[in-house]
Design a protein around this motif. Structure first.
Motif, PDB file in Angstrom:
ATOM      1  N   ARG A  38       0.829  -1.218   0.000  1.00  0.00           N
ATOM      2  CA  ARG A  38       0.000   0.000   0.000  1.00  0.00           C
ATOM      3  C   ARG A  38       0.856   1.258   0.000  1.00  0.00           C
ATOM      4  NH1 ARG A  38      -3.721  -3.010   3.433  1.00  0.00           N
ATOM      5  NH2 ARG A  38      -2.457  -2.407   5.229  1.00  0.00           N
ATOM      6  N   THR A  43      -4.033   2.851  -5.622  1.00  0.00           N
ATOM      7  CA  THR A  43      -5.130   2.062  -6.195  1.00  0.00           C
ATOM      8  C   THR A  43      -5.376   2.528  -7.628  1.00  0.00           C
ATOM      9  OG1 THR A  43      -6.752   3.616  -5.301  1.00  0.00           O
ATOM     10  CG2 THR A  43      -6.223   1.687  -3.951  1.00  0.00           C
ATOM     11  N   SER A  71     -10.160  -2.470  -2.765  1.00  0.00           N
ATOM     12  CA  SER A  71      -9.678  -1.278  -3.474  1.00  0.00           C
ATOM     13  C   SER A  71      -8.445  -1.569  -4.326  1.00  0.00           C
ATOM     14  CB  SER A  71      -9.362  -0.150  -2.480  1.00  0.00           C
ATOM     15  OG  SER A  71      -8.386  -0.568  -1.543  1.00  0.00           O
ATOM     16  N   TYR A  72      -7.738  -2.654  -4.012  1.00  0.00           N
ATOM     17  CA  TYR A  72      -6.580  -3.054  -4.817  1.00  0.00           C
ATOM     18  C   TYR A  72      -6.956  -4.230  -5.710  1.00  0.00           C
ATOM     19  CZ  TYR A  72      -3.167  -0.034  -2.576  1.00  0.00           C
ATOM     20  OH  TYR A  72      -2.464   1.055  -2.152  1.00  0.00           O
TER      21      TYR A  72
END
Length: 245
Positions: A38, A43, A71-72
Motif C-alpha cells: 500500500r 489504487t 480497493s486493490y
C-alpha cells in the motif's frame, strides 16, 4: 513432499496455529507485506501483476490479497516446483510449475513480487540465483522475507540448526537446507547489483516449537530437537524490499 513440508504445514503457513513463535513467523506476514504494498502502489482500475514466489497452496497470497482489500485489484501468478500443491492453490489466477531459480518469465514481467522463507531450502549458489531471478522479473519492487542464521555466531548457529534437518531428527530431515544469515544475503545482493532496503530484522525465540507443531513430533522427538538446538533455539526473521524505484 509431505514429510519435507510437515503434516501440519498448511495450518502453520496460514497462521491458524495460535502459538507466539508461529504467530511471529507466519501469521503476521500478510499484514506486514500488505502495508508495504500500500505504501508503494496507489489504487487503480488496472490490476497489478503480482508474483507469489514459492506459492505452494496459496495461503500467504490469499491472506495478502484479503489484507489489501477490494480497493486493490491484483492479478496473481503463483510459481512453485511442487505441482501437487499448486493444483490445490485457489488463491492465484495463474499457476506455473517451475524452479524459482530459473523462472520462465521475461524481465519485468510483474509489477511486484513477494516471497517468504524460500531461500533456506536451497544451497547458497541457488539462493543467489533465486535472488537474481526475483529481481529480474519484478518491475517495481519485490518483498523478500527470510528466516535464518545469527549474524554474530553464524557458523555455530548453522551447525546447530542444520543438525536436526540433516538427519539428527529423522522426521525433520530435508533433502537440502542452508540457513544463510542476513549479512550473507546482503553480501550476495551487493555482488549481484541488487538494490535493497532492510525493513525488518528481529530475533524469534523457541523456533523448535515450529518444528514440533509443524511435523507433529512426539515427546521424544520434541525433546531431542530442543536438546540439539540448546542455547541456539532461535531464528532471525529479516525482510527486504528490493528493486525499490
Amino acid at each position: 513432499v509431505v514429510q519435507e513440508m510437515g503434516e501440519a504445514s498448511q495450518e502453520i503457513f496460514s497462521g491458524i496455529v495460535e502459538k507466539p513463535v508461529i504467530k511471529e513467523l507466519y501469521a503476521e506476514t500478510a499484514a506486514f507485506f500488505a502495508e508495504i504494498i500500500r505504501s508503494k502502489l496507489h489504487t487503480r482500475d488496472e490490476p497489478y501483476k503480482m508474483l507469489d514466489v514459492g506459492s505452494f497452496k496459496g495461503d500467504l497470497v490469499k491472506s495478502i490479497i484479503a489484507e489489501l482489500g477490494e480497493s486493490y485489484k491484483i492479478h496473481a501468478t503463483g510459481i512453485d516446483i511442487n505441482e501437487k500443491a499448486l493444483a490445490e492453490n485457489t488463491a492465484v489466477d495463474e499457476k506455473v510449475v517451475a524452479d524459482i531459480a530459473s523462472m520462465p518469465f521475461n524481465d519485468d514481467s510483474f509489477d511486484f513480487s513477494e516471497t517468504r522463507y524460500v531461500l533456506a531450502w536451497n544451497n547458497p549458489e541457488k539462493q543467489k540465483q533465486i535472488l537474481q531471478e526475483i529481481n529480474r522479473v519484478s518491475k517495481k519492487f519485490a518483498i523478500i522475507q527470510h528466516a535464518g542464521a545469527d549474524n554474530s555466531e553464524t557458523r555455530a548457529w548453522q551447525e546447530k540448526m542444520h543438525c536436526p534437518l540433516q538427519g539428527g531428527v529423522q522426521k525433520l530431515k530435508r533433502q537440502e537446507c542452508y540457513f544463510s544469515s542476513s549479512y550473507q544475503i546482503e553480501e550476495w545482493m551487493q555482488q549481484l547489483g541488487i538494490n535493497f532496503n532492510r525493513v525488518q530484522d528481529r530475533r524469534i525465540d523457541q523456533v523448535s516449537r515450529v518444528f514440533i507443531e509443524r511435523f507433529k513430533l512426539d515427546e521424544k522427538e520434541a525433546k531431542n530437537t530442543i536438546d540439539i538446538l540448546g542455547s541456539m533455539d532461535y531464528i532471525y526473521q529479516t525482510s527486504w524490499v528490493i528493486k525499490d524505484i
